[in-house]
Write an enzyme that holds these catalytic residues in place. Structure first.
Site, short mmCIF file in Angstrom:
data_model
loop_
_atom_site.label_atom_id
_atom_site.label_comp_id
_atom_site.label_asym_id
_atom_site.label_seq_id
_atom_site.Cartn_x
_atom_site.Cartn_y
_atom_site.Cartn_z
N ASN A 98 31.28 41.19 33.11
CA ASN A 98 32.50 41.94 32.81
C ASN A 98 32.17 43.41 33.07
O ASN A 98 31.21 43.92 32.49
CB ASN A 98 32.89 41.71 31.34
CG ASN A 98 34.10 42.52 30.92
OD1 ASN A 98 34.77 43.09 31.77
ND2 ASN A 98 34.36 42.55 29.64
N GLY A 99 32.93 44.08 33.93
CA GLY A 99 32.67 45.49 34.23
C GLY A 99 32.73 45.74 35.72
O GLY A 99 33.24 44.90 36.48
N LYS B 177 44.53 43.39 28.57
CA LYS B 177 44.65 43.94 27.23
C LYS B 177 43.72 45.13 27.03
O LYS B 177 44.08 46.13 26.42
CB LYS B 177 44.33 42.86 26.20
CG LYS B 177 44.44 43.31 24.75
CD LYS B 177 45.88 43.57 24.38
CE LYS B 177 46.07 44.02 22.95
NZ LYS B 177 47.40 44.62 22.76
N TRP C 90 39.30 39.14 36.13
CA TRP C 90 40.46 39.95 36.52
C TRP C 90 40.00 40.72 37.75
O TRP C 90 39.11 41.55 37.66
CB TRP C 90 40.81 40.88 35.37
CG TRP C 90 42.15 41.54 35.47
CD1 TRP C 90 43.35 41.01 35.08
CD2 TRP C 90 42.44 42.86 35.92
NE1 TRP C 90 44.36 41.93 35.27
CE2 TRP C 90 43.82 43.07 35.80
CE3 TRP C 90 41.66 43.89 36.44
CZ2 TRP C 90 44.44 44.26 36.16
CZ3 TRP C 90 42.28 45.08 36.81
CH2 TRP C 90 43.65 45.24 36.66
N LYS D 161 57.37 49.42 27.18
CA LYS D 161 57.42 48.05 26.67
C LYS D 161 58.30 47.19 27.56
O LYS D 161 57.92 46.11 27.97
CB LYS D 161 57.98 48.11 25.25
CG LYS D 161 57.42 47.37 24.15
CD LYS D 161 55.98 47.43 23.76
CE LYS D 161 54.98 47.90 24.70
NZ LYS D 161 53.79 48.44 24.36
N ARG E 152 43.15 39.14 27.36
CA ARG E 152 42.56 40.29 28.05
C ARG E 152 43.04 40.38 29.49
O ARG E 152 42.85 41.40 30.14
CB ARG E 152 41.04 40.20 28.02
CG ARG E 152 40.46 40.23 26.63
CD ARG E 152 38.99 39.90 26.65
NE ARG E 152 38.21 40.97 27.22
CZ ARG E 152 37.70 41.98 26.55
NH1 ARG E 152 37.88 42.05 25.26
NH2 ARG E 152 37.01 42.92 27.14
N CYS F 292 38.61 40.82 31.88
CA CYS F 292 37.62 39.77 32.02
C CYS F 292 37.16 39.33 30.63
O CYS F 292 37.16 40.12 29.70
CB CYS F 292 36.38 40.19 32.81
SG CYS F 292 36.71 40.77 34.45
O1 M6R Z 1 43.23 49.83 23.78
P1 M6R Z 1 44.00 51.09 24.10
O2 M6R Z 1 44.96 51.44 23.03
O3 M6R Z 1 43.09 52.24 24.43
O4 M6R Z 1 44.80 50.72 25.41
C1 M6R Z 1 45.56 51.68 26.08
C2 M6R Z 1 46.52 51.03 27.04
O5 M6R Z 1 45.84 50.30 28.01
C3 M6R Z 1 47.53 50.11 26.33
O6 M6R Z 1 48.21 50.79 25.33
C4 M6R Z 1 48.53 49.54 27.34
O7 M6R Z 1 49.36 50.55 27.81
C5 M6R Z 1 49.34 48.40 26.74
N1 M6R Z 1 49.57 47.39 27.72
C6 M6R Z 1 50.66 48.82 26.25
O8 M6R Z 1 51.44 47.80 25.77
#
Ligand code: M6R
Length: 603
Positions: A99-100, A598, A73, A484, A26, A2
């Site tokens: 957001n939350g 994100k 979201w 990935k 995000r 969000c």
């Molecule tokens: O912000 P963070 O590194 O804590 O996020 C962790 C995961 O949500 C993040 O790495 C996610 O797996 C990505 N989409 C990977 O590309």
């Protein structure tokens, strides 16, 4: 997850739409905006899908000097216009974006809002209805009603509220969800992320959990829910606004892959001196050196970077390491060692799963460090220490340059701790040279991206599944390569310790199944070649990424020279490119894969 943007004191529509567009990374599935022209006119517009759909619905005369906008979201209720924010109370006096997640929304509805007519399925609407009900029942002004309601609300939130009986104010509240206040000349702006409004201001106030605020065009008052004033000093954020723009790239993901050589140089400059000694806060090195075990907690890609970190810390700092998925660890704390030290790896610094663990670490008064890309982020503020990743803004949902930055910064800390403990191999570890090799090697690999595009076209265009295999440190990279590929191309991909395939999973290999084999580990290079033969003989299309010293004729990518413990910095680059091209060639939205956000601020 969000995005929220609010403006007070300036034509708000375009600022909000541009801010929300900058927050698209995000993740969201609907969007909405509320505008008030302070002259008796107000406009509420919402749309499912992209911000462009919202723009199409807005007419030119819909403008406001105050406005709040939101990208949603879906958590409670489907992505529909009714469920999109802003939400309003029964009398259409209050408008709220959020957001939350509100944990006790059902209880609040049952206890306080019997007979109230709802128009959505969201937890957010319960809060705005509650504010409206309290204001009516107790005859309160908007800010007081808001604070009364917040005393009853449990959960995570960044709220922006407009009361149309005093529309020149935006009321805000923050708990466990990110929100920044931007200070302008004759206007103020509130957003989930400073990057989204950098074209408006570079002066920001970091809001903290428990803060509520009353924002007008030329003032801001921050206090606790109980009305105690708190001082929040503004500071100038030192970010290049261009760092968050796509430039000539079609997608951020490729731009961020290409930026990795620069990130390695940046980390080297900031964390190592000319004599190859580390420039790390001595308190951090000492605290880690005193520990008898390091616990690395993270999620997703960051967790996979932690698996590489384990090799680095055990080798150069001589400390045993346990790597945990934060979401599991938070509810199943293992028996800890006598002197544990916790490292939280998190690009965003906002991941709710990691925060759950950090909260418990703090309750036990144990030392912790957050390695994050976002200065002032929640996990950074809540841990004992912070080390910044210095990767620059990462916008694509798929993490790339933050992953390699996490590995490099862990290497810096491992060396710093080893130096502190007087360990010879740490002192001899020429990290400056190795990071220079990483930068040059990465450049060579990104320059060869056309070859990877060809591989993606040849082997991944029509496949439903794929495998990554590797041993030792390559196993950690196999897990990240698989994540990935699956997250951006939707090809079901699994990473395996190469030898494990024959214990079951090899049953899935059939004619044409793509298998990407990674070979850097001196101890097992020959054995992995044997595993390649096993899958090839069952019809797999094998792509080999091998270190120069183990490469054979016919391998697809020869990885430039680097220390084995830092080989993931190079091995991951063709894997990131492979994911990128597999997605792009299918015509997918590479930067915003379906269902993903994100910054994952819900558990
Ligand atoms: O912000 P963070 O590194 O804590 O996020 C962790 C995961 O949500 C993040 O790495 C996610 O797996 C990505 N989409 C990977 O590309």
């Amino acid at each position: 997850m969000c995005g929220i943007v609010g403006v007070v004191g300036k034509p708000a529509k375009d600022i909000i739409l541009s801010g929300l567009t900058n927050l698209e990374y995000r993740g969201y599935d609907s969007a909405g905006i509320y505008l008030n022209d302070l002259n008796g006119h107000e406009y509420l517009t919402k749309a499912v899908g992209r911000i462009s759909n919202l723009k199409e619905k807005l007419t030119p005369d819909e403008e406001g000097l105050v406005g709040i906008g939101h990208t949603r979201w879906a958590t409670h209720g489907k992505p529909t216009v009714d469920n999109a924010h802003p939400h309003f109370d029964e009398t259409k006096r209050f408008y709220l974006v959020h957001n939350g997640v509100i944990e006790n929304y059902a209880e609040l509805k049952e206890k306080y809002l019997q007979g109230v007519k709802f128009h959505s399925d969201t937890d957010t609407e319960v809060v705005v209805q509650l504010i409206g009900k309290i204001a009516r029942d107790k005859n309160l002004d908007g800010f007081s009603a808001f604070k009364e309601a917040l005393k009853l609300v449990k959960g995570s939130y960044a709220f922006l509220l407009v009361d149309n009986t005093e529309p020149d104010h935006v009321f805000i509240a923050k708990n466990k969800s990110p929100m920044m206040l931007g200070i302008g000349d004759g206007f103020n702006i509130i957003a989930s992320d400073a990057i989204s409004v950098l074209d408006q201001t570079k002066t920001f106030v970091d809001l903290q959990d428990g803060d509520v605020g009353d924002i007008t065009k030329d003032s801001y008052v921050i206090e606790t829910i109980d009305g105690k004033k708190v001082d929040r000093e503004p500071h100038v954020l030192n970010i290049d606004p261009n760092a968050a723009s796509k430039g000539t790239y079609e997608f951020y993901m490729l731009k961020e892959i290409d930026e990795q050589p620069g990130v390695m140089r940046h980390i080297s400059q900031d964390y190592l001196d000319d004599n190859n000694s580390t420039k790390v806060d001595p308190k951090i090195a000492a605290a880690v050196a005193e520990s008898d075990r390091i616990y690395i907690l993270a999620a997703g890609t960051s967790y996979r970077a932690g698996l590489v970190g384990k090799h680095l810390f055990e080798k150069y700092a001589d400390i045993p390491v346990e790597v945990g998925l934060a979401s599991e660890f938070g509810y199943h704390f293992p028996k800890l060692s006598k002197k544990p030290f916790f490292i939280f790896l998190t690009q965003s610094g906002e991941t709710a799963d990691s925060r759950v663990v950090l909260k418990q670490v703090n309750e036990r008064h144990l030392p912790s460090l957050t390695m994050t890309n976002v200065e002032g982020s929640t996990l950074s503020r809540e841990a004992t220490y912070t080390m910044l990743l210095k990767a620059g803004p990462e916008i694509a949902v798929a993490s790339t340059k933050a992953y390699t930055a996490q590995i490099a910064v862990q290497a810096v800390l491992a060396k710093a701790v080893g130096e502190k403990k007087n360990i010879q191999i740490a002192k001899d570890f020429d990290l400056k040279h190795q990071l220079a090799l990483a930068a040059v090697g990465m450049q060579q690999l990104v320059d060869g991206k056309e070859k990877i595009d060809e591989l993606a076209k040849k082997y991944l265009a029509n496949t439903r599944n794929a495998f990554y295999i590797g041993r030792g440190i390559d196993y950690a990279v196999a897990l990240e390569g698989a994540l990935k590929l699956k997250e951006v191309s939707y090809i079901q991909t699994e990473g395996f310790a190469a030898a494990e395939l024959k214990h079951g999973t090899i049953a899935l290999i059939e004619k044409g199944t793509p298998v990407i084999a990674l070979i850097n580990d001196p101890a097992t290079a020959d054995l992995t070649r044997g595993n390649i033969r096993e899958v090839e003989s069952r019809g797999a299309n094998v792509m080999v990424f091998a270190a120069k010293e183990f490469a054979q004729v016919g391998d697809d990518v020869v990885l430039p020279e680097i220390d084995y413990y830092l080989s993931p910095l190079l091995t991951i680059v063709p894997a990131q490119l492979l994911a990128y091209y597999a997605s792009k060639n299918k015509g997918l939205d590479v930067d915003k894969p379906r269902n993903l956000a994100k910054s994952v601020t819900v558990e």
